[in-house]
Design an enzyme around this catalytic site. Sequence first.
Site, PDB file in Angstrom:
ATOM      1  N   GLU A 116      50.039 -51.503  50.957  1.00 60.43           N
ATOM      2  CA  GLU A 116      49.708 -52.236  52.185  1.00 60.43           C
ATOM      3  C   GLU A 116      50.531 -51.718  53.362  1.00 60.43           C
ATOM      4  O   GLU A 116      50.008 -51.557  54.471  1.00 60.43           O
ATOM      5  CB  GLU A 116      49.932 -53.735  51.966  1.00 60.43           C
ATOM      6  CG  GLU A 116      48.891 -54.327  51.021  1.00 60.43           C
ATOM      7  CD  GLU A 116      49.076 -55.805  50.759  1.00 60.43           C
ATOM      8  OE1 GLU A 116      48.108 -56.570  50.944  1.00 60.43           O
ATOM      9  OE2 GLU A 116      50.191 -56.206  50.364  1.00 60.43           O
ATOM     10  N   GLU A 136      47.442 -56.568  41.509  1.00 61.93           N
ATOM     11  CA  GLU A 136      47.339 -58.017  41.698  1.00 61.93           C
ATOM     12  C   GLU A 136      46.238 -58.641  40.838  1.00 61.93           C
ATOM     13  O   GLU A 136      46.387 -59.764  40.344  1.00 61.93           O
ATOM     14  CB  GLU A 136      47.093 -58.337  43.177  1.00 61.93           C
ATOM     15  CG  GLU A 136      48.283 -58.084  44.093  1.00 61.93           C
ATOM     16  CD  GLU A 136      48.395 -56.655  44.595  1.00 61.93           C
ATOM     17  OE1 GLU A 136      49.210 -56.405  45.492  1.00 61.93           O
ATOM     18  OE2 GLU A 136      47.674 -55.763  44.077  1.00 61.93           O
TER      19      GLU A 136
END
Length: 261
Positions: A116, A136
């Site tokens: 990210e 995730e």
Amino acid sequence: MMVTKSVPDTLQIREEGDILWIGLNRPDKRNAFNDALILGIETVFENIPSHIRCAIIYGIGKHFSAGLDLSELKERDAVQGIFHSRMWHRVLEKVQYGSVPVVAVLHGAVVGGGLELAAACHIRVADKSTFYALPEGQRGIFVGGGAAVRLPKLIGMARMTDMMLTGRVYHAEEGERIGLAQYLVDEGQGLEKGKELALKIASNAGMTNYALTHVLPRIADSGQTEGLLLESMMAAIAQSAPDAKQRLKDFLEGRAKKVGE
């Protein structure tokens, strides 16, 4: 000089001319993010000196970043979770839309929150040790640091969906091929290439760099009519800048290199 008293020791900051080097410095944790580290990045980007023209983010040790430090992950209710995610959004907006272009030099793990952060940078250089993942999906959680917006623009929604549904890992060569990095270099050569690119970026006209980092993404997010109008306005502003006029004069009078020279 930069104000560094509020920057945690999990970041190493140094200036080299008009380049700012920002090192993620938790090598024993594979540069995993705790709140102090992400907020330290915010402090850095809020205090970039006016003479800095480009920043380089890199990881100290064997990895760029393995994402969130799950050992420090606190139990949060839904409202607290939203605020924590929005804190990441606020910080990475300051990376993407800060005062200077940012080059990310990637190696080893570029995973979860590390990916990210990399996606919020403008140029990504990966060496051949790099691998990318969004674990995730296997941990029962969802991305919260901007990946759902930035990653599909780099690699497409289908590829991001695959990464999260299946735990797919992209290694350096295929990561460069699908758009996770713009440059691929031999292992250990990333910082040298990052500096080479940063020096080129720093030599650009300031208004051009601003247009590319602040205006171009908004044009891309606009409808065609609005985007074309924004392009026309930015083109007119950029070409009217004194720096642009001098560069054009230098080219016309033979003092500037031609493309490919």
